[in-house]
Design a protein around this motif. Structure first.
Motif, short mmCIF file in Angstrom:
data_model
loop_
_atom_site.label_atom_id
_atom_site.label_comp_id
_atom_site.label_asym_id
_atom_site.label_seq_id
_atom_site.Cartn_x
_atom_site.Cartn_y
_atom_site.Cartn_z
N ALA A 22 35.17 117.36 -102.98
CA ALA A 22 35.85 116.11 -102.71
C ALA A 22 34.83 115.01 -102.45
O ALA A 22 33.77 115.26 -101.88
N SER A 37 33.26 112.13 -100.50
CA SER A 37 33.27 111.78 -99.08
C SER A 37 34.02 110.48 -98.87
O SER A 37 33.83 109.50 -99.60
N SER A 61 34.98 112.28 -93.86
CA SER A 61 35.64 113.58 -94.09
C SER A 61 34.67 114.74 -93.94
O SER A 61 35.05 115.82 -93.49
N PHE A 116 42.74 110.32 -92.64
CA PHE A 116 41.85 109.87 -93.70
C PHE A 116 42.17 108.41 -94.00
O PHE A 116 43.33 108.03 -94.17
N ASN A 136 40.32 115.22 -101.14
CA ASN A 136 40.16 115.62 -99.74
C ASN A 136 41.36 116.42 -99.25
O ASN A 136 41.22 117.36 -98.47
#
Length: 409
Positions: free
Chosen positions: A68, A70, A188, A214, A245
């Motif tokens: 994922a 960041s 994250s 998030f 994410n």
């Protein structure tokens, strides 16, 4: 090039290495014969800069379970409410509502984890608690923000000047991961690394409490300002990062659930979010945000009091799994004393504390002690009585969580 987070399976890396593959890794998880594991898959988090070509290569690596981009995370900020002040807050009303004040259980013997802004370890509310702290934010262990201290106080805080604040004051062992800096900002990879830290402990934490989200809008804005992307392109990149994410969080949760076969497992509790605005319009409802929306996470909505019964807080996101008191919650203030706050952040530690009580209760009952059993009891015993007429079940979830009673003995 962009920064990405890789979630690896140590055992898959080791097996690939033993078979002569191109991907090396530790062999601690292999018991001698290929495929014979002594332990469940152990997650490894890496943060690397990848080009488009690197991403294609990573996609062919069997040890990489998920990757994922960041992205920023943020504190689920406490919500001001015009009709609720510190003076109006009723100490311990939340503890009474969830039945913790009459439960014979206090969380003794249960280890908990709080991933937040850190903790004021010197606060009297945490006297006698072994606090294992780790800073993932780069801003130090202290809690200059105060959010993490307030949440931890609701979970396991001792009485302060005769006022009860903790749902599970018998807890004496806590992991405190600082995943948000003193301004309430993080990323994250900080969160994923903290979850890896918690799940890798020899003595497992039985519940993880998180009151963060998030930051999709913040990610898009950063791409526009720092990377000079057009708004439409930045929004598209941010949306894809958000999806990646979420998938990574789902993959990490899956690994945590698989560990339950070996160590009993961990219940993960997270705040639903404070983006709804029912005071503007009854239809202004936002659904549960990530990470609370991830698979297997117990998402928590916030409740307040009224003359006609419990009400869903106007800011509380809809579609939570359960709900708990989140308006006028009195708990520990960083630097000493007490203060009241409003938010799904305040509701979440009530559920984390109740989860600790259920772990203790099931340990004494002879029932198989697993996260699945605790989660089932948590949901099955939630009550739907006591709510104000007209409360939407989608807003309150399964209902108000309840502590185990003396009948469990």
């Amino acid at each position: 090039m962009a920064q990405y987070i890789l979630l690896r399976d140590e055992n898959a890396s080791a097996l690939s290495h033993l078979r002569g593959g191109t991907f090396s890794g530790p062999t601690a998880g292999i018991s001698g014969n290929e495929g014979m594991f002594r332990a469940p898959p152990s997650p490894v988090i890496e943060t690397v800069d990848l080009s488009a070509g690197d991403m294609r290569d990573a996609a062919r690596d069997p040890s990489i379970l998920s990757m994922a981009r960041s992205m920023p995370t943020r504190l689920i900020e406490p919500e001001p409410m015009e009709n609720v002040s510190d003076a109006d807050a009723v100490p311990a009303w939340g503890i009474t509502s969830v039945g913790a004040d009459t439960s014979p259980f206090d969380g003794s013997g249960v280890r908990v984890a709080v991933l937040d802004t850190g903790i004021d370890a010197a606060h009297p509310a945490f006297a006698g608690v072994t606090l294992t702290q780790k800073d993932f934010s780069g801003s130090g262990d202290q809690d200059a923000n105060g959010h993490g201290t307030h949440c931890a106080g609701t979970i396991f805080g001792r009485d302060v000047d005769g006022t009860r604040i903790g749902v599970a004051p018998g807890v004496t062992d806590a992991l405190i991961g600082k995943v948000l800096d003193d301004n309430g900002s993080g990323s994250s990879e900080m969160l994923f690394n903290a979850m890896r830290w918690v799940s890798g402990q020899e003595k497992p934490a039985r519940v993880i409490s998180m009151s963060l989200g998030f930051d999709f809008p913040g990610f898009a804005e950063r791409l526009v300002q720092q990377n000079n992307l057009p708004v439409l392109l930045a929004t598209s990149v941010a949306l894809e990062g958000y999806r990646m994410n979420l998938r990574m969080f789902d993959a990490l949760m899956s690994m945590i659930r698989r560990q339950a076969d070996f160590n009993g497992g961990t219940v993960v509790v997270a705040a639903a979010g404070n983006e709804s605005r029912r005071q503007i319009s009854p239809d202004f409802e936002v659904s549960v945000s990530v990470p609370a929306a991830a698979e297997g996470v117990v998402s928590v909505g916030a409740l307040g009091q009224s003359g006609s019964g419990l009400t869903v807080a106007p800011f509380s996101n809809t579609n939570p799994v359960v709900s708990a008191p989140g308006v006028g919650i009195v708990s520990a203030r960083s630097g000493g004393g007490l203060r009241s706050l409003n938010g799904t952040s305040m509701a979440t530690p009530h559920v984390a504390g109740i989860t600790a009580l259920w772990w203790q209760a099931l340990a004494q009952s002879g029932v198989p002690l697993t996260a699945r059993a605790v989660d089932s009891r948590l949901l099955a015993t939630a009550v739907t009585s006591g709510f104000a007429p007209g409360t939407d079940l989608m807003d309150r979830g399964q209902g108000l969580v309840q502590a185990p009673s003396a009948a469990m003995n």
